[in-house]
Design an enzyme around this catalytic site. Structure first.
Site, PDB file in Angstrom:
ATOM      1  N   CYS A 131      59.280  51.451  56.549  1.00  0.00           N
ATOM      2  CA  CYS A 131      60.577  51.241  55.900  1.00  0.00           C
ATOM      3  C   CYS A 131      61.561  50.599  56.869  1.00  0.00           C
ATOM      4  CB  CYS A 131      61.106  52.575  55.390  1.00  0.00           C
ATOM      5  SG  CYS A 131      62.607  52.434  54.391  1.00  0.00           S
ATOM      6  N   CYS A 132      61.602  51.115  58.096  1.00  0.00           N
ATOM      7  CA  CYS A 132      62.505  50.549  59.106  1.00  0.00           C
ATOM      8  C   CYS A 132      62.134  49.106  59.442  1.00  0.00           C
ATOM      9  CB  CYS A 132      62.469  51.398  60.372  1.00  0.00           C
ATOM     10  SG  CYS A 132      63.335  52.980  60.251  1.00  0.00           S
ATOM     11  N   CYS A 212      70.469  55.710  57.701  1.00  0.00           N
ATOM     12  CA  CYS A 212      70.252  55.669  56.258  1.00  0.00           C
ATOM     13  C   CYS A 212      70.362  57.073  55.668  1.00  0.00           C
ATOM     14  CB  CYS A 212      68.870  55.084  55.960  1.00  0.00           C
ATOM     15  SG  CYS A 212      68.699  53.362  56.456  1.00  0.00           S
ATOM     16  N   CYS A 238      64.377  53.535  65.322  1.00  0.00           N
ATOM     17  CA  CYS A 238      64.030  52.762  64.131  1.00  0.00           C
ATOM     18  C   CYS A 238      63.143  51.562  64.440  1.00  0.00           C
ATOM     19  CB  CYS A 238      65.294  52.296  63.413  1.00  0.00           C
ATOM     20  SG  CYS A 238      66.317  51.164  64.373  1.00  0.00           S
TER      21      CYS A 238
END
Length: 252
Positions: A131-132, A212, A238
């Site tokens: 996702c990062c 996030c 991240c």
């Protein structure tokens, strides 16, 4: 294999800087006041064309105030992952107006990549690294194209993995400047008070490191400030920063 090739494409193959130059800058500014160091870096263009990378998180106002006091036109890059707290976006607007920043850029993930790799918007729940990569690493690589250096708000005290952070380092051929590397929480609080800077609205609720929304939680007493990030996962960064050098590294 395709993912690796994509990552390589995003890295500048013609390095602007080498480690010896970071060593020289660390030596030149050893013991020099942060504001004086940052003023020299920006006004003398010691690291070429630079941009600030800011999360507009709990401590971001300090670095942004330092930069704006020197040159409010310096570009500021915000990784808008589309999963930020609404309070963070509101805080961004507050700081932009308060500090007179004139070039704040929101870097968003590529829609095609999102459709192909995170169509459900739930990748954070089972693959936070992936996702990062989609929402932070790739957008920042694109956003930094044309810049010779980035200026970050990282501090050594934030976590065990950031202890010993140098002021200057080289990453993928770009200079990375960490003006607040040696600052303590007391230093930051003192600067906020001295300049009457507004706080991130979530800080009072115990969010000491704010990323996030799905991957940020309240920090418990006695924990590192970044303990609330990716809680429950073996993950502390991240991916937009390399590992911090050890004190035996020649960069110091």
């Amino acid at each position: 294999m395709a993912e690796a090739a994509r990552r390589i494409d995003l890295i500048d193959v013609n390095p602007r800087f080498v480690m010896a130059e970071a060593v020289a800058l660390n030596n030149r500014f050893r013991g020099v006041d942060t504001a004086d160091m940052l003023r020299a870096v920006l006004t003398e263009r010691l690291v070429g064309k630079a941009a600030v990378v800011s999360s507009f998180g709990a401590e971001s106002a300090v670095l942004l105030h330092l930069v704006a006091s020197i040159d409010p036109t310096v570009p500021v890059l915000l990784l808008d992952t589309l999963k930020l707290f609404p309070e963070t976006l509101a805080y961004r607007d507050t700081l932009v107006a308060r500090l007179g920043l004139t070039d704040v850029r929101s870097l968003r993930p590529d829609p095609t990549a999102l459709a192909a790799k995170d169509a459900t918007d739930l990748r954070w729940s089972y693959d936070p690294d992936g996702c990062c990569e989609i929402r932070k690493v790739e957008p920042l690589a694109r956003g930094l194209e044309g810049f010779d250096a980035s200026i970050t708000g990282r501090k050594g005290f934030q976590s065990a993995t950031r202890t010993g952070l140098p002021r200057f380092e080289v990453e993928d051929g770009r200079m990375k400047v960490n003006p607040l590397a040696s600052w303590t929480k007391t230093d930051l609080d003192g600067y906020f008070a001295a300049h009457d800077l507004p706080r991130h609205p979530l800080e009072a609720e115990g969010y000491l490191s704010i990323g996030c929304a799905p991957c940020t939680s309240v920090v418990k007493p006695g924990e590192d400030p970044r303990a609330g990030r990716w809680r429950g996962w073996d993950k502390v960064e991240c991916g937009i920063h390399s590992d911090v050098p050890t004190e035996n590294d020649p960069i110091f």
